[in-house]
Design a protein around this motif. Structure first.
Motif, PDB file in Angstrom:
ATOM      1  N   UNK A  46      10.903   1.552   5.757  1.00  0.00           N
ATOM      2  CA  UNK A  46       9.473   1.517   5.412  1.00  0.00           C
ATOM      3  C   UNK A  46       9.220   2.402   4.203  1.00  0.00           C
ATOM      4  N   UNK A  47       8.744   1.807   3.163  1.00  0.00           N
ATOM      5  CA  UNK A  47       8.449   2.593   1.960  1.00  0.00           C
ATOM      6  C   UNK A  47       7.066   3.176   2.065  1.00  0.00           C
ATOM      7  N   UNK A  48       6.567   3.717   0.987  1.00  0.00           N
ATOM      8  CA  UNK A  48       5.184   4.193   0.916  1.00  0.00           C
ATOM      9  C   UNK A  48       4.310   2.971   1.148  1.00  0.00           C
ATOM     10  N   UNK A  49       3.281   3.086   2.022  1.00  0.00           N
ATOM     11  CA  UNK A  49       2.431   1.911   2.244  1.00  0.00           C
ATOM     12  C   UNK A  49       1.659   1.607   0.973  1.00  0.00           C
ATOM     13  N   UNK A  50       1.908   0.462   0.396  1.00  0.00           N
ATOM     14  CA  UNK A  50       1.120   0.122  -0.792  1.00  0.00           C
ATOM     15  C   UNK A  50       0.450  -1.210  -0.494  1.00  0.00           C
ATOM     16  N   UNK A  51      -0.510  -1.069   0.433  1.00  0.00           N
ATOM     17  CA  UNK A  51      -1.213  -2.252   0.878  1.00  0.00           C
ATOM     18  C   UNK A  51      -2.019  -2.866  -0.245  1.00  0.00           C
ATOM     19  N   UNK A  52      -2.054  -4.167  -0.305  1.00  0.00           N
ATOM     20  CA  UNK A  52      -2.956  -4.861  -1.224  1.00  0.00           C
ATOM     21  C   UNK A  52      -4.366  -4.664  -0.688  1.00  0.00           C
ATOM     22  N   UNK A 324       0.021  -1.750  12.967  1.00  0.00           N
ATOM     23  CA  UNK A 324      -0.764  -1.005  11.982  1.00  0.00           C
ATOM     24  C   UNK A 324       0.153  -0.565  10.839  1.00  0.00           C
ATOM     25  N   UNK A 325      -0.388  -0.449   9.618  1.00  0.00           N
ATOM     26  CA  UNK A 325       0.463   0.008   8.514  1.00  0.00           C
ATOM     27  C   UNK A 325       1.010   1.414   8.772  1.00  0.00           C
ATOM     28  N   UNK A 326       2.216   1.636   8.283  1.00  0.00           N
ATOM     29  CA  UNK A 326       2.865   2.929   8.472  1.00  0.00           C
ATOM     30  C   UNK A 326       2.692   3.768   7.209  1.00  0.00           C
ATOM     31  N   UNK A 327       2.159   4.976   7.361  1.00  0.00           N
ATOM     32  CA  UNK A 327       1.962   5.862   6.208  1.00  0.00           C
ATOM     33  C   UNK A 327       3.003   6.977   6.279  1.00  0.00           C
ATOM     34  N   UNK A 352       7.053  12.548   7.659  1.00  0.00           N
ATOM     35  CA  UNK A 352       6.897  11.957   8.986  1.00  0.00           C
ATOM     36  C   UNK A 352       6.169  10.628   8.780  1.00  0.00           C
ATOM     37  N   UNK A 353       6.316   9.721   9.708  1.00  0.00           N
ATOM     38  CA  UNK A 353       5.695   8.403   9.578  1.00  0.00           C
ATOM     39  C   UNK A 353       4.548   8.305  10.565  1.00  0.00           C
ATOM     40  N   UNK A 354       3.416   7.820  10.084  1.00  0.00           N
ATOM     41  CA  UNK A 354       2.291   7.736  11.006  1.00  0.00           C
ATOM     42  C   UNK A 354       1.426   6.502  10.810  1.00  0.00           C
ATOM     43  N   UNK A 355       0.894   6.016  11.902  1.00  0.00           N
ATOM     44  CA  UNK A 355      -0.189   5.042  11.803  1.00  0.00           C
ATOM     45  C   UNK A 355      -1.480   5.843  11.958  1.00  0.00           C
ATOM     46  N   UNK A 356      -2.577   5.318  11.403  1.00  0.00           N
ATOM     47  CA  UNK A 356      -3.817   6.091  11.378  1.00  0.00           C
ATOM     48  C   UNK A 356      -4.952   5.363  12.082  1.00  0.00           C
ATOM     49  N   UNK A 357      -5.759   6.137  12.767  1.00  0.00           N
ATOM     50  CA  UNK A 357      -6.878   5.549  13.499  1.00  0.00           C
ATOM     51  C   UNK A 357      -7.825   4.827  12.530  1.00  0.00           C
ATOM     52  N   UNK A 358      -7.903   5.291  11.299  1.00  0.00           N
ATOM     53  CA  UNK A 358      -8.822   4.628  10.362  1.00  0.00           C
ATOM     54  C   UNK A 358      -8.401   3.190  10.070  1.00  0.00           C
ATOM     55  N   UNK A 359      -7.110   2.886  10.250  1.00  0.00           N
ATOM     56  CA  UNK A 359      -6.668   1.506  10.053  1.00  0.00           C
ATOM     57  C   UNK A 359      -7.113   0.601  11.204  1.00  0.00           C
ATOM     58  N   UNK A 360      -7.546   1.225  12.312  1.00  0.00           N
ATOM     59  CA  UNK A 360      -8.051   0.412  13.434  1.00  0.00           C
ATOM     60  C   UNK A 360      -9.466  -0.069  13.140  1.00  0.00           C
ATOM     61  N   UNK A 361     -10.171   0.669  12.296  1.00  0.00           N
ATOM     62  CA  UNK A 361     -11.549   0.307  11.963  1.00  0.00           C
ATOM     63  C   UNK A 361     -11.562  -1.076  11.299  1.00  0.00           C
TER      64      UNK A 361
END
Ligand code: UTP
Length: 404
Positions: A46-52, A324-327, A352-361
């Protein structure tokens, strides 16, 4: 078995771990193979999340003035939902609090000056106020991590849950993901043990599902979950007016927001992305988005999130199948070096790798942005000194008449 694990490690360019594995005794090799086989190694690719990102539009908040006009109606609806047992609260306390540099769970930090006043205590005092008003206990789910679970539970026990009814408190442990150094290499935390860290605050609902907490939610008939961060000592929990406003709005989620102090403030802003609620980070905003204003002079992208959300449970269930995207977060992570010494870094050294609650919004159909006064509800303790620190939080506690 060892042979296959070594092969996987080599394919994943983790030869140093394969070498370490071979250096162990037979018994410890078996333990380490089991340890490695239980890890989610997909993070290594998993690289840096570079979501479109999609197309952004402002999302206007229900302002103080609007809330004040209907506050009685909202509060009544919120208190009714609480009394009917439809509201639960989820305290996110699995973080490492590395910026604060306190070697215990962050909630155990004593924010008092002339008396003991722990962060957990501040939060419990706040939820107790609501319990008094509603005349009903609010089930409180506390997410911890492998590293801080025992200490957190013991702390609550020792302090008699700060007056909360322990029958209404449920602890659950979030999952871990491997950490990597700046070259993408796995690290060891001890001989035969790969270093891992909690998988971010976005994992809370999936962890509730895995640990059986959703059965409790289901059986008790909870329909709404108020999720909040451990480190805001002015956090209003299960705020009846907020809950009532979201219910009355007919929306499936709500977020407490604060007006930005100035256009360049570094906060994530609640907005619409392709028509869905979303959070745009300050560094993702164009100059035009940062400075654009509405006819009344307020910034178009004005409302920063403070990690206090209300989600409808039936909608959350839908998110369980979504990845969820991995940051990647650059943090200070303890590790064991080639000489077998445990190093505690002073500066960030690994990811460290994390998913974020803000991505649930983003997974919600809609979201009520609910404005709160930052002086009354937002006192984050992130750092020892300076911005969002112990000092600023103490000042805000004093400002709100709380003896410290
Ligand atoms: P932060 O983003 O401030 O992370 O967490 P942190 O790990 O606590 O602190 P730093 O960055 O290392 O200094 C925001 C909220 O999310 C929770 C935290 O406990 C806090 O309430 N959190 C964070 C988790 O519950 N689990 C995690 O894996 C990460």
């Amino acid at each position: 078995m060892k042979h296959k694990t070594t092969k996987i490690l080599n394919i994943l360019h983790q030869e140093h771990i394969a070498e370490h594995l071979t250096s162990l005794s037979e018994e410890h090799q078996l333990e380490m193979v089991n340890n490695i086989n239980s890890l989610d190694l997909s993070v290594l690719s998993a690289g840096e999340t570079s979501e479109e990102r999609g197309s952004f539009d402002p999302l206007f908040a229900k302002t103080f003035k609007q809330i004040e006009e209907d506050s009685e109606k909202y509060t009544e609806a919120g208190l009714k939902a609480i009394k009917d047992g439809k509201v639960g609260a989820v305290l996110l306390a699995g973080g490492q609090g590395s910026r604060l540099g306190f070697d215990h769970p962050k909630g155990m930090f004593n924010i008092g000056e002339n008396r003991e006043l722990y962060i957990f205590e501040c939060l419990i005092n706040n939820i107790l106020e609501v319990k008094e008003k509603a005349g009903a206990w609010i089930p409180l789910f506390i997410m911890t991590s492998v590293d801080n679970n025992t200490e957190t539970r013991e702390f609550f026990e020792q302090h008699d849950y700060f007056g909360y009814n322990s029958d209404n408190v449920w602890f659950f442990v979030q999952e871990q993901l491997p950490t990597v150094d700046t070259n993408g290499k796995l690290m060891l935390s001890a001989p035969g043990k790969i270093s891992t860290a909690p998988n971010g605050n976005g994992g809370w609902y999936a962890s509730m599902a895995k640990t059986g907490m959703l059965k409790v939610v289901e059986e008790t008939g909870i329909e709404w979950l108020n999720v909040f961060a451990v480190d805001n000592v002015l956090q209003r929990i299960a705020d009846p007016c907020f809950i009532g406003a979201v219910i009355k709005s007919g929306k499936v989620s709500g977020a407490k927001v604060v007006a930005k102090a100035d256009p360049d403030e570094k906060v994530g802003v609640l907005c619409l992305e392709d028509g869905k609620p979303s959070i745009v980070e300050y560094y993702e905003m164009t100059e035009e988005m940062r400075t654009s204003r509405e006819a009344d002079g307020t910034l178009s992208y004005n409302y920063g999130v403070i990690l206090n959300y209300l989600f409808r449970v039936d909608q959350l269930n839908k998110t369980l199948t979504v990845k969820l995207p991995l940051h990647r977060a650059f943090k200070k992570i303890k590790y064991m070096n080639e000489n077998g010494e445990i190093i505690t870094p002073d500066e960030p050294n690994a990811y460290k790798f994390e998913t974020l609650v803000l991505d649930m919004v983003k997974l919600q159909d809609d979201c009520l942005a609910y404005e709160v006064d930052r002086k009354k509800e937002f006192a984050p303790v992130k750092n020892k000194t300076g911005v969002d620190s112990v000092d600023t939080a103490r000042e805000l506690l004093r400002f709100n008449g709380i003896e410290i």
